[in-house]
Design an enzyme around this catalytic site. Sequence first.
Site, mmCIF file in Angstrom:
data_model
loop_
_atom_site.group_PDB
_atom_site.id
_atom_site.type_symbol
_atom_site.label_atom_id
_atom_site.label_comp_id
_atom_site.label_asym_id
_atom_site.label_seq_id
_atom_site.Cartn_x
_atom_site.Cartn_y
_atom_site.Cartn_z
ATOM 1 N N GLY A 29 0.638 -1.167 0.067
ATOM 2 C CA GLY A 29 -0.170 -0.221 -0.142
ATOM 3 C C GLY A 29 0.566 1.100 0.057
ATOM 4 O O GLY A 29 1.757 1.550 1.215
ATOM 5 N N ASN A 32 -1.462 7.730 1.610
ATOM 6 C CA ASN A 32 -0.944 8.425 2.276
ATOM 7 C C ASN A 32 0.180 8.008 3.537
ATOM 8 O O ASN A 32 0.979 8.676 4.011
ATOM 9 C CB ASN A 32 -2.142 9.712 2.883
ATOM 10 C CG ASN A 32 -1.558 10.307 3.462
ATOM 11 O OD1 ASN A 32 -2.027 11.106 4.870
ATOM 12 N ND2 ASN A 32 -0.928 11.530 2.996
ATOM 13 N N GLY A 34 0.934 5.047 4.220
ATOM 14 C CA GLY A 34 1.293 3.692 3.536
ATOM 15 C C GLY A 34 2.619 4.775 3.599
ATOM 16 O O GLY A 34 4.254 3.547 3.690
ATOM 17 N N LYS A 223 -13.650 4.127 16.074
ATOM 18 C CA LYS A 223 -13.519 5.662 16.155
ATOM 19 C C LYS A 223 -13.739 6.536 14.729
ATOM 20 O O LYS A 223 -14.214 7.442 14.683
ATOM 21 C CB LYS A 223 -11.771 6.243 17.099
ATOM 22 C CG LYS A 223 -11.126 5.088 15.586
ATOM 23 C CD LYS A 223 -10.562 6.351 14.871
ATOM 24 C CE LYS A 223 -9.544 5.599 13.583
ATOM 25 N NZ LYS A 223 -8.546 7.082 12.633
ATOM 26 N N ARG A 287 -9.796 13.091 8.929
ATOM 27 C CA ARG A 287 -10.921 12.882 7.482
ATOM 28 C C ARG A 287 -12.439 12.493 7.437
ATOM 29 O O ARG A 287 -13.261 13.261 6.859
ATOM 30 C CB ARG A 287 -10.388 12.059 6.010
ATOM 31 C CG ARG A 287 -10.770 10.719 6.441
ATOM 32 C CD ARG A 287 -10.078 9.784 5.036
ATOM 33 N NE ARG A 287 -8.954 9.370 5.478
ATOM 34 C CZ ARG A 287 -8.052 8.910 4.997
ATOM 35 N NH1 ARG A 287 -8.493 7.672 3.656
ATOM 36 N NH2 ARG A 287 -6.620 7.986 5.257
#
Length: 386
Positions: A29, A32, A34, A223, A287
Amino acid sequence: MASITAEALDTLEKTFESSGRVEKVAIIGAGNWGSAAAMIIGRNCKKLDIFDDNVTVWCLEEKVDGGNLTDIINSTHVNVKYLPDHKLPENVRAEPDLVKSVEGATLLVFVLPHQFLARTCHTLKGHLQEGVKAISLIKGIDFDDSGPQLMTSVIKRELGIEACALSGANIANEIAAGKFCESTIGYENKETGALFFALFNEPNFRISLVPGTAAVQVFGAIKNIVALGAGFCDALDMGNNTKAALMRIGLIEMYRFATQYFKDVDTMTMVESCGMADLITTCMGGRNRRVAEAYGRSRLEKGDAHRTWEDLEAEMLNGQKLQGTGAAKEVYAILARDKLLDKFPFLVTLYKIAFEGKPITDVVNIPEEHFLPSVLTGAKTTVTSA
């Protein structure tokens, strides 16, 4: 947990001194998170003798400004799409072929959207070195007919290998900038936990080790749902007191979900980086919070003509995926199936605001039991399945 770390690291050092073994790392991966993780791993692999210097990162090929993303990364050492403002170490190389990326690897770091993990593992079957170990940096859980499935369980099921889990208050851009933070590694085998401690621990990226992987992963997934509530709170301009209250209520239900579906969840894990700290940073700057605020404001301003989650994700996240909405759907479905909706009123409310048109203002309509001492509410639940 410090004594566990010291003891395990001492055992690790002795083991490697006697065997002469060198671990080779492949990262699965290159988004961002990774890419930020690759910065840490690249530095530690160059610095520590127990790791091969060279690190390979599997990168799903994309076209960026007419060129292949992997070629751009390998020539400039910058992931111009997902981490454009930071250089990767020169010993980190991007590889577009998944199977080639794991050639010779003894340690796999999985850091991709959780919905792609099973198919990625399926592709890797039969192509891994004997004795390979893995760690999941994925903040998500899967669901099937038997209930919630941890990412480490998916890795074990598909590949038959041992897997740890890392999660914490880890916003990738801040990590890449070298700002101090912490993270938590959950392990089943102490020596393996210590090995991944050595791979990730740095002065500005402090690792703590905890036995068991369930709480580390469940907290990291749930979360993201709670962060939707923080975004709705911000859309209503309710302020920090309200957001703090919603975060506390969310933490209660995160722990309740973990103990409902998994055994041996240590209460103290809630105060590790993977618990309380990750919840705080996600509800302040992640985000899911940002997009939820935009969704809430759109609903308040435009009513039924509001923007969709899909539109906002495409506009605001530059190819990254929104995790809280998918998790909210999956968690609601499993709780409804198991007739447990009444035990998770906050998570249920967030789902209904996001998908059933429940008023945004209902985010603060919290049942009174959340304000009473746990001895009066039976907040500690009984494990019903493993």
